[in-house]
Each structure stands twice: as structure tokens, then as C-alpha cells.
Design an enzyme around this catalytic site. Structure first.
Site, PDB file in Angstrom:
ATOM      1  N   HIS A 178       1.980   0.207  -5.105  1.00  0.00           N
ATOM      2  CA  HIS A 178       0.513   0.266  -5.116  1.00  0.00           C
ATOM      3  C   HIS A 178      -0.046   0.454  -3.713  1.00  0.00           C
ATOM      4  O   HIS A 178       0.555   0.067  -2.719  1.00  0.00           O
ATOM      5  CB  HIS A 178      -0.103  -0.939  -5.832  1.00  0.00           C
ATOM      6  CG  HIS A 178      -0.143  -2.223  -5.048  1.00  0.00           C
ATOM      7  ND1 HIS A 178      -0.191  -3.443  -5.666  1.00  0.00           N
ATOM      8  CD2 HIS A 178      -0.152  -2.502  -3.719  1.00  0.00           C
ATOM      9  CE1 HIS A 178      -0.239  -4.403  -4.756  1.00  0.00           C
ATOM     10  NE2 HIS A 178      -0.209  -3.847  -3.560  1.00  0.00           N
ATOM     11  N   ASN A 217       5.632  -2.416  -6.034  1.00  0.00           N
ATOM     12  CA  ASN A 217       5.530  -1.450  -7.130  1.00  0.00           C
ATOM     13  C   ASN A 217       4.920  -0.126  -6.674  1.00  0.00           C
ATOM     14  O   ASN A 217       4.617   0.738  -7.489  1.00  0.00           O
ATOM     15  CB  ASN A 217       4.709  -2.038  -8.279  1.00  0.00           C
ATOM     16  CG  ASN A 217       3.293  -2.429  -7.850  1.00  0.00           C
ATOM     17  OD1 ASN A 217       2.897  -2.228  -6.703  1.00  0.00           O
ATOM     18  ND2 ASN A 217       2.522  -2.994  -8.772  1.00  0.00           N
ATOM     19  N   GLU A 236      -2.875   0.705  -8.735  1.00  0.00           N
ATOM     20  CA  GLU A 236      -1.621   0.255  -9.326  1.00  0.00           C
ATOM     21  C   GLU A 236      -0.883   1.416 -10.007  1.00  0.00           C
ATOM     22  O   GLU A 236      -1.438   2.502 -10.181  1.00  0.00           O
ATOM     23  CB  GLU A 236      -1.914  -0.850 -10.354  1.00  0.00           C
ATOM     24  CG  GLU A 236      -2.622  -2.074  -9.780  1.00  0.00           C
ATOM     25  CD  GLU A 236      -1.681  -3.035  -9.065  1.00  0.00           C
ATOM     26  OE1 GLU A 236      -0.600  -2.602  -8.610  1.00  0.00           O
ATOM     27  OE2 GLU A 236      -2.033  -4.216  -8.953  1.00  0.00           O
ATOM     28  N   ASP A 259      -9.846  -3.086  -0.089  1.00  0.00           N
ATOM     29  CA  ASP A 259      -9.790  -3.735  -1.399  1.00  0.00           C
ATOM     30  C   ASP A 259     -10.150  -5.208  -1.264  1.00  0.00           C
ATOM     31  O   ASP A 259     -10.305  -5.729  -0.158  1.00  0.00           O
ATOM     32  CB  ASP A 259      -8.401  -3.575  -2.038  1.00  0.00           C
ATOM     33  CG  ASP A 259      -7.276  -4.086  -1.139  1.00  0.00           C
ATOM     34  OD1 ASP A 259      -7.563  -4.705  -0.090  1.00  0.00           O
ATOM     35  OD2 ASP A 259      -6.093  -3.869  -1.478  1.00  0.00           O
TER      36      ASP A 259
END
Length: 248
Positions: A138, A136, A143, A67
Site C-alpha cells: 500500500h 502489502n 490498499e 493520509d
């Protein structure tokens, strides 16, 4: 799923590094994708040591970006590429032709996605993908609410990701999007390694291992993968210690 619980971060890092080394021994031209955050830095150190000791060679391997922050390029402090350059590619003398990395500064982000997907198609599937996990859940920039049938794509970043991002930069940056391999890339990888360390990751590790498998917690979806291994230190394993170590 296999769970590897280490006593401390350095041991966790070494365990993950040994998995990668064994993969490269079996397949010297392996395609690898390694997260560019802070969690894998210890693993990088062990891989560099192993290379210097002639225990492994990455000279025939290929590397694909996991990423990148949209708006940042390889020369920008805090970018995923700069982290990998500094802590992995440059110390190992990895050549540019071995690497396909997203350019977050590109004016053609869809083109960046297409080039990366083609690279994986030509050299893949990915043999080992090394992931960190966000607070979270991810994975890369997949996400909460991510779709399972996507390859490379541009993502609007979750509020949690934007808040946590400040740790990577010396000055405030207005980063709202990321570009990432998709969940389909991750699930099509031969081996998936997820690394987590520290007290702050204990809750999300619990959700990953014991919680409902849901796209609200992308990391929980890794339990569907046939060769998913979790590497955690003692602190991140706080809520899963009673879950048998090494469980399949």
C-alpha cells in the site's frame, strides 16, 4: 525508475533528504507531501539538520497530508499528523497556514477530501511526494485493489494494515478506515520517492521492482511514473541487488 541502494538506514535517509533539498533549492515554494510513518524519520532528521545549517529553507513551502487514520486527529498519539508535528513541522517552525492536513476526527470526511484536493489544485501539482510502502504494497492508504483514477478518498483498511497498525500505538485502537491522497495524486506528482528499510520490507521491494505491475500490489504501479525513485537500505534490497543500482 531509479534505484538507490544504501549500505544502511542513515545513508538511505540522507540520500532521500538531499533529493528534497535540491527540489526546494530549485523551487523554494514547492508543494511537498511526506508520509507520517516511521520510515521517513531519518530523512526528517537530515532535513532539520540542513535547515539549522542554513542549507535549505522551508519557509515558503506548502505541505499536504498524505493520509490519516479515520478517528484520529492531530492531538492523538500515533496519528500521522502528530508524527509530523513532533518530528518535522515543529522543529522546522512550519506555520499552520503552510499545511493542509486531513482531520481524521472530522464528521465530514468528504469535506476533508474536497479541501485537500482544492489545496493541491491551488498549490500543485505536488513537487515531491515521499512514500513508505506497506507489507502489502500500500501507498498512503491506497490498499491492494485500489483504483488509479481517484484523488482524496476514504478507504476501508486492509487486514494487513490493521494488523501492522498496532506498532504506532501504546494501546489497542479499533481503526478500520483511513483517509488518503489517491493514486491519481501520486501519479500526477512531479517526483515520487519510495523509502523502504529492513529485512521485513525485502519481499515487497522485490514485488515492487520485479513483480507484475498490478493494483494488487499498489507500489508496483509506481514503475509507470516517469520520475520514480526507490531508496532502500541493504537489508530491504536483499532480493534486488542484481538489479543494476541506479537503473532507469
Amino acid at each position: 525508475m531509479k534505484i538507490n541502494i544504501a549500505d544502511h538506514y542513515e545513508e538511505m535517509s540522507k540520500m532521500a533528504a538531499e533529493h528534497i533539498i535540491q527540489t526546494v533549492h530549485r523551487k523554494p515554494n514547492a508543494l511537498l507531501s511526506i508520509a507520517g510513518g516511521s520510515t521517513p524519520l531519518g530523512t526528517f532528521r537530515y532535513l532539520i539538520e540542513a535547515s539549522k545549517d542554513n542549507r535549505v529553507s522551508f519557509s515558503a513551502c506548502k505541505f499536504v497530508s498524505l493520509d490519516e487514520w479515520v478517528g484520529l486527529g492531530g492531538g492523538d498519539e500515533g496519528s500521522c499528523r502528530s508524527t509530523l508535528d513532533q518530528h518535522f513541522f515543529e522543529p522546522l517552525n512550519i506555520r499552520e497556514e503552510q499545511i493542509r492536513f486531513y482531520d481524521g476526527r472530522s464528521t465530514d470526511l468528504n469535506g476533508e477530501c474536497e479541501k485537500t484536493d482544492l489545496f493541491v489544485e491551488e498549490h500543485g501539482p505536488i513537487d515531491v511526494i515521499v512514500l513508505g510502502v506497506g507489507l502489502n504494497g500500500h501507498l498512503g492508504f491506497n490498499e491492494p485493489g485500489c483504483e488509479m483514477d481517484t484523488y482524496s478518498h476514504v478507504v476501508e483498511l486492509d487486514d494487513v494494515t490493521r494488523t501492522v497498525s498496532v506498532k504506532y500505538f501504546n494501546e489497542q485502537k479499533n481503526l478500520n478506515h483511513g483517509i488518503t491522497l489517491g493514486m491519481k495524486h501520486i501519479m500526477e506528482s512531479k517526483d515520487v520517492l519510495l523509502l523502504a528499510d529492513g529485512d521485513k520490507k525485502a519481499e515487497i521491494v522485490k514485488a515492487t521492482v520485479l513483480g507484475e505491475m498490478t493494483d494488487d500490489v499498489p507500489s508496483s504501479l509506481l514503475r509507470r511514473h516517469a520520475r520514480f525513485e526507490l531508496f532502500v537500505d541493504d537489508k530491504a534490497a536483499a532480493f534486488i541487488r542484481n538489479h543494476a543500482q541506479g537503473e532507469e
